[in-house]
Structure formats: C-alpha cells, structure tokens
Design a protein around this motif. Sequence first.
Motif, PDB file in Angstrom:
ATOM      1  N   ASP A   1       0.786  -1.234   0.000  1.00  0.00           N
ATOM      2  CA  ASP A   1       0.000   0.000   0.000  1.00  0.00           C
ATOM      3  C   ASP A   1       0.819   1.287   0.000  1.00  0.00           C
ATOM      4  OD1 ASP A   1      -2.138  -1.705   0.117  1.00  0.00           O
ATOM      5  OD2 ASP A   1      -2.621  -1.349   2.216  1.00  0.00           O
ATOM      6  N   ILE A   2       2.074   1.228   0.443  1.00  0.00           N
ATOM      7  CA  ILE A   2       2.878   2.446   0.556  1.00  0.00           C
ATOM      8  C   ILE A   2       3.963   2.525  -0.509  1.00  0.00           C
ATOM      9  CG2 ILE A   2       4.333   3.826   2.077  1.00  0.00           C
ATOM     10  CD1 ILE A   2       1.421   3.593   2.991  1.00  0.00           C
ATOM     11  N   SER A   3       4.791   1.496  -0.599  1.00  0.00           N
ATOM     12  CA  SER A   3       5.922   1.523  -1.542  1.00  0.00           C
ATOM     13  C   SER A   3       5.496   1.754  -2.991  1.00  0.00           C
ATOM     14  CB  SER A   3       6.731   0.231  -1.445  1.00  0.00           C
ATOM     15  OG  SER A   3       7.369   0.150  -0.203  1.00  0.00           O
ATOM     16  N   PRO A   4       4.424   1.117  -3.489  1.00  0.00           N
ATOM     17  CA  PRO A   4       4.036   1.362  -4.889  1.00  0.00           C
ATOM     18  C   PRO A   4       3.706   2.826  -5.172  1.00  0.00           C
ATOM     19  CG  PRO A   4       2.980  -0.624  -4.056  1.00  0.00           C
ATOM     20  CD  PRO A   4       3.605   0.042  -2.880  1.00  0.00           C
ATOM     21  N   VAL A   5       3.098   3.503  -4.211  1.00  0.00           N
ATOM     22  CA  VAL A   5       2.764   4.920  -4.401  1.00  0.00           C
ATOM     23  C   VAL A   5       4.044   5.750  -4.462  1.00  0.00           C
ATOM     24  CG1 VAL A   5       1.579   6.913  -3.399  1.00  0.00           C
ATOM     25  CG2 VAL A   5       0.556   4.633  -3.232  1.00  0.00           C
ATOM     26  N   LEU A   6       4.975   5.471  -3.562  1.00  0.00           N
ATOM     27  CA  LEU A   6       6.242   6.206  -3.546  1.00  0.00           C
ATOM     28  C   LEU A   6       7.040   5.958  -4.818  1.00  0.00           C
ATOM     29  CD1 LEU A   6       7.287   5.510   0.170  1.00  0.00           C
ATOM     30  CD2 LEU A   6       6.453   7.666  -0.764  1.00  0.00           C
ATOM     31  N   MET A   7       7.085   4.700  -5.241  1.00  0.00           N
ATOM     32  CA  MET A   7       7.857   4.359  -6.440  1.00  0.00           C
ATOM     33  C   MET A   7       7.221   4.913  -7.712  1.00  0.00           C
ATOM     34  SD  MET A   7      10.499   2.766  -5.312  1.00  0.00           S
ATOM     35  CE  MET A   7      11.157   1.944  -6.766  1.00  0.00           C
ATOM     36  N   GLN A   8       5.894   5.047  -7.707  1.00  0.00           N
ATOM     37  CA  GLN A   8       5.217   5.633  -8.874  1.00  0.00           C
ATOM     38  C   GLN A   8       5.556   7.116  -8.987  1.00  0.00           C
ATOM     39  OE1 GLN A   8       0.974   5.236  -8.793  1.00  0.00           O
ATOM     40  NE2 GLN A   8       0.714   5.910 -10.901  1.00  0.00           N
ATOM     41  N   ARG A   9       5.617   7.771  -7.844  1.00  0.00           N
ATOM     42  CA  ARG A   9       5.940   9.202  -7.836  1.00  0.00           C
ATOM     43  C   ARG A   9       7.437   9.419  -8.085  1.00  0.00           C
ATOM     44  NH1 ARG A   9       3.327  14.393  -7.026  1.00  0.00           N
ATOM     45  NH2 ARG A   9       5.084  15.818  -6.821  1.00  0.00           N
ATOM     46  N   TRP A  10       8.266   8.630  -7.410  1.00  0.00           N
ATOM     47  CA  TRP A  10       9.722   8.758  -7.515  1.00  0.00           C
ATOM     48  C   TRP A  10      10.300   7.391  -7.851  1.00  0.00           C
ATOM     49  CZ3 TRP A  10       7.846  10.764  -2.533  1.00  0.00           C
ATOM     50  CH2 TRP A  10       7.588  12.127  -2.578  1.00  0.00           C
ATOM     51  N   PRO A  11      10.499   7.070  -9.113  1.00  0.00           N
ATOM     52  CA  PRO A  11      10.933   5.721  -9.522  1.00  0.00           C
ATOM     53  C   PRO A  11      12.246   5.263  -8.892  1.00  0.00           C
ATOM     54  CG  PRO A  11      10.128   6.947 -11.410  1.00  0.00           C
ATOM     55  CD  PRO A  11      10.196   7.931 -10.279  1.00  0.00           C
ATOM     56  N   HIS A  12      13.113   6.216  -8.523  1.00  0.00           N
ATOM     57  CA  HIS A  12      14.408   5.836  -7.950  1.00  0.00           C
ATOM     58  C   HIS A  12      14.412   5.965  -6.424  1.00  0.00           C
ATOM     59  CE1 HIS A  12      16.063   5.629 -11.965  1.00  0.00           C
ATOM     60  NE2 HIS A  12      15.630   6.854 -12.215  1.00  0.00           N
ATOM     61  N   PHE A  13      13.232   5.985  -5.844  1.00  0.00           N
ATOM     62  CA  PHE A  13      13.132   6.215  -4.401  1.00  0.00           C
ATOM     63  C   PHE A  13      13.834   5.107  -3.603  1.00  0.00           C
ATOM     64  CE2 PHE A  13      10.788   6.161  -0.298  1.00  0.00           C
ATOM     65  CZ  PHE A  13      11.055   7.461   0.093  1.00  0.00           C
ATOM     66  N   ALA A  14      13.631   3.842  -3.977  1.00  0.00           N
ATOM     67  CA  ALA A  14      14.257   2.731  -3.248  1.00  0.00           C
ATOM     68  C   ALA A  14      15.772   2.827  -3.314  1.00  0.00           C
ATOM     69  CB  ALA A  14      13.777   1.390  -3.796  1.00  0.00           C
ATOM     70  N   LYS A  15      16.292   3.210  -4.467  1.00  0.00           N
ATOM     71  CA  LYS A  15      17.742   3.346  -4.623  1.00  0.00           C
ATOM     72  C   LYS A  15      18.271   4.467  -3.741  1.00  0.00           C
ATOM     73  CE  LYS A  15      21.288   3.799  -8.226  1.00  0.00           C
ATOM     74  NZ  LYS A  15      21.522   3.963  -9.682  1.00  0.00           N
ATOM     75  N   SER A  16      17.531   5.579  -3.676  1.00  0.00           N
ATOM     76  CA  SER A  16      17.952   6.710  -2.835  1.00  0.00           C
ATOM     77  C   SER A  16      17.929   6.340  -1.356  1.00  0.00           C
ATOM     78  CB  SER A  16      17.044   7.914  -3.082  1.00  0.00           C
ATOM     79  OG  SER A  16      17.127   8.351  -4.423  1.00  0.00           O
ATOM     80  N   VAL A  17      16.880   5.635  -0.934  1.00  0.00           N
ATOM     81  CA  VAL A  17      16.786   5.209   0.460  1.00  0.00           C
ATOM     82  C   VAL A  17      17.915   4.239   0.798  1.00  0.00           C
ATOM     83  CG1 VAL A  17      15.396   3.866   2.090  1.00  0.00           C
ATOM     84  CG2 VAL A  17      14.318   5.632   0.684  1.00  0.00           C
ATOM     85  N   SER A  18      18.238   3.367  -0.150  1.00  0.00           N
ATOM     86  CA  SER A  18      19.343   2.428   0.065  1.00  0.00           C
ATOM     87  C   SER A  18      20.655   3.173   0.263  1.00  0.00           C
ATOM     88  CB  SER A  18      19.445   1.470  -1.125  1.00  0.00           C
ATOM     89  OG  SER A  18      20.500   0.562  -0.946  1.00  0.00           O
TER      90      SER A  18
END
Length: 466
Positions: free
Chosen positions: A209-226
């Motif tokens: 419910d949360i990660s898909p929304v963040l990734m749709q808005r910011w596709p590289h969000f997971a990479k930045s958080v990493s």
Amino acid sequence: MSLLLHLQQQLSTLSRYHSSPSRIVVAYSAGIDSHVLLHALWQLRERHEFELSAIYIHHGLSVNASIWQQHCADVCAALGVDFQTAKVTVDLSIGKGLEAQARQVRYAKLVELAPQNSVVMLAQHQDDQLETVLLQLKRGAGPKGLSGMAEYFSRTKPINSYQQVHFFRPLLDISQAKIHAYAQEHHLRWHEDDSNKNTDFERNFIRHDISPVLMQRWPHFAKSVSRSARLCAQQQSLLDEVTLEKLDNLRIQKHILSVKGLLALSESWRIQVVRMWLDERNIISPSQAILMQLSSELLAAADDANPVIRWQDWQFRRFEDGLYVIPLAQEITPDVRPLALSLPVGLPNMLGVLSLCSHKASSKQRNVLPVDNIEQYPVSVEFGGFSRRFTPHDAHHSKPLKQWFKYWRIPPWERSSIAIICQQTSVIGLLIKGTFHPSKTVSVEHTKKCDEPVLSYYIQYQSNPE
C-alpha cells in the motif's frame, strides 16, 4: 549491471569482512528471492571455488510449509546442492510479534546449523531495505535503525562461544524487478508465502500500500533510500569506534561497568555506551525512556541502595561501583529441604541437584562436601536466614552469613540463590555458583577429591541432571 555480475562483485567484496569462505550456505525459503540467489551462486561456485549448500527453516506457521520444504529439497537435488532442513517452534506467548519471533528463532537455528568457516547468504534486496527503513522511521529510530539491514554481521554459536557464524546480504543494491527478470530468464519456479498478502503485518502493508505509491511518484526512491541507509551505516560505524573506546575504559570486569565512569559521561554518551554494552551480549536494548531512568534512579542512587530497573526478560542492578545486567529470575523464598540417602533434592530456579551419597555409591568424586553422623544429626539444604553464623575453612572466627557475603562482595541479588548446607543447627558448608565452601569443621582435603573417603558420607552437586 546484471544480477550475476553484481553478485560476482559482491563475492569479491566479501573479502573485506571475511577471508574467502570455503562454504556458502543459502537461507532458502522456496520464495523467488532466495531461489534466485541460490541459482546465481550455483553458477558462480566453480569460478570462485566454494562449496554451496542450502538450509530451509520449517516454522510450521503455514499449512504449505511442508510443500515449500519439499520444493527446496527438489531444487537442491536438481542442482546437486547439499540441502538441510530443520523445524522450529514460534512461541507467541512471550509477547513478541509473529514476524519478530519467527525471525528470531530462524536466525538462532541458522547459527546452530551453519558449518564452521561458512558464510550464510540472505536474499533481502533493495525493496526490502526500503521497507525496513520506513518501518524504522515509523518507530522513531536513530542512525543505527535508519541504517536498515546490515550487509554483513556475525552471531556467536551458542555451544562454542569462540565460534562465530557470518551472514552476508549480497542483493541489497538489487531491485526486485531485476530478481524477477533473472527468474524468468532462467525459467525458475518458486512458491509465494501465503502470508505475504496479509496487510495486517506492517511490512506487508508498506509493501502493498505504501511503496508502490512512492515508487510511482519517484521511480528511484528505493535506490535513494538504500544510499541513505548506507551513509547512516557509515556514520554509525564511526560512532561505534569511539563508543567502543569509551566502553573499554569503563569495564571493571567483562560484563560489569563502572558506575562512576558512566556518571562522568554526558547523558548522550552514557546511553550510547550502554546500548553497545547490551548489544555485545545480544540483549535487546530497552527504550530511550528506560535508559534515561538508568541515570537518575540507579546510577545516582545512594551507595547503600539496591535499585532495580526491569524490561522484558532483563534487569539493571547496581552493586558497589558496578553496573550489572542480568536475566530476570524468580525470587527464591526461604526454604528448608532435608537431604536423605538416594533421594536427590532439586534446587530452585534450575540451580542443579544435591545428593547425599555414601562412599560406596561412587568413587573419584570431585567438588563434594563430606559429612558424618547423619543418623544422629540430619542434613538439610536451606535458603535464606543469613543471620546464622558460619566459620569458613580458612577463617579463625565465625560471623553471620550476611557479613561474610558482604566481605566476599557477593551482590545482594545473588545471595538468595546460595544453598546453605546445615547439620542440625550448624552451617557445615555453602554452595555458591556450583562450588562447595566448607566450614572449618569439615576436612578440606576431602572436598577436593574423594578417591578413598575417610568419612562415610558426602554431598554431591550436579549442575545439569538428565
């Protein structure tokens, strides 16, 4: 970069932490992530010269667990990879969440089963790291929590404390999309854990419910958080170096810290040092509020006070200039237990067993307490009653037990577990942490070895009865 090339580089990176392992063990769950990791390592095993094996942990939480276990066995057989499986029990009565408890028993079993000089590979990836950091943010974590999952960490084997098991997460910079692409390219089959769709679990809620929304808005969000997690981990590493120096300067003994030294630190450093001290012993740190209580309610208490701070299964205690952390134990109440031939007496709190034996019953016994005239003067083991007088074998006069305990610098919380061996009204010996301390009236020589006892009877201690 392809997943296989990334993994190859990670194997080279592993040498920063560990000399080239002769054996790599994959924590295999039958899911896509661990299956891909196993398959990719299988392709690289000959080039990097390591033996490859896999372990499946059967939690028994799903009706499909045995199906997943068999799938893992079949995949490993097809690849020619050694396979091992073990069942664990998840006890929810202790108050921890299902996810946390399952993770705890899983790691404990992996530590137990992993062979010497091996590295256990875990298949968590970049999207898992995103979920972890978001969960830590939700919990109000500091830099250590925001470091997310560590790339490399070690655990000590429970039986051989000098042996460690090393864990490595080589896929933390790999997205799940790349993992799926690898699985499809190599026509891999896997099983989905049916609980992964249950958004009552916090991690699943973030995942669906949360990660898909963040990734749709910011596709590289997971990479930045990493990347942020890695930076936090670097800062935490620098902080740990300084903290360890301060901690080492405060050690009175291995597991005892100086109260005066702790009070000389600022509140922030004091909390940091205590957290590291607990982490060394794999003790879950209490909340910030409890750690702040530590200063005002325990460290700054009067010298003759006996303060206690409890959390979960642990407690902070203070004695003289020492700060202790010890497990919670049931209070031992004053008690009298007669000792008779062939009738072993179990001590409270799993402290062991005492047996009254004749010299014919066993030979070559060590750490025993000789007694005589048991027909006329019965023997008993007692707890409490520290006003009774006692004359140790190396002393010239008697004093009340409580004065000897103070002289011997035995912390107050340990005194109730001291077994007092009495014959009629006389104290003939003490059992302190599994060792007999005879009175002056007992032959000291026979407490060391009873190959050919002169006296007719002796009391024997057994720590771990079958």
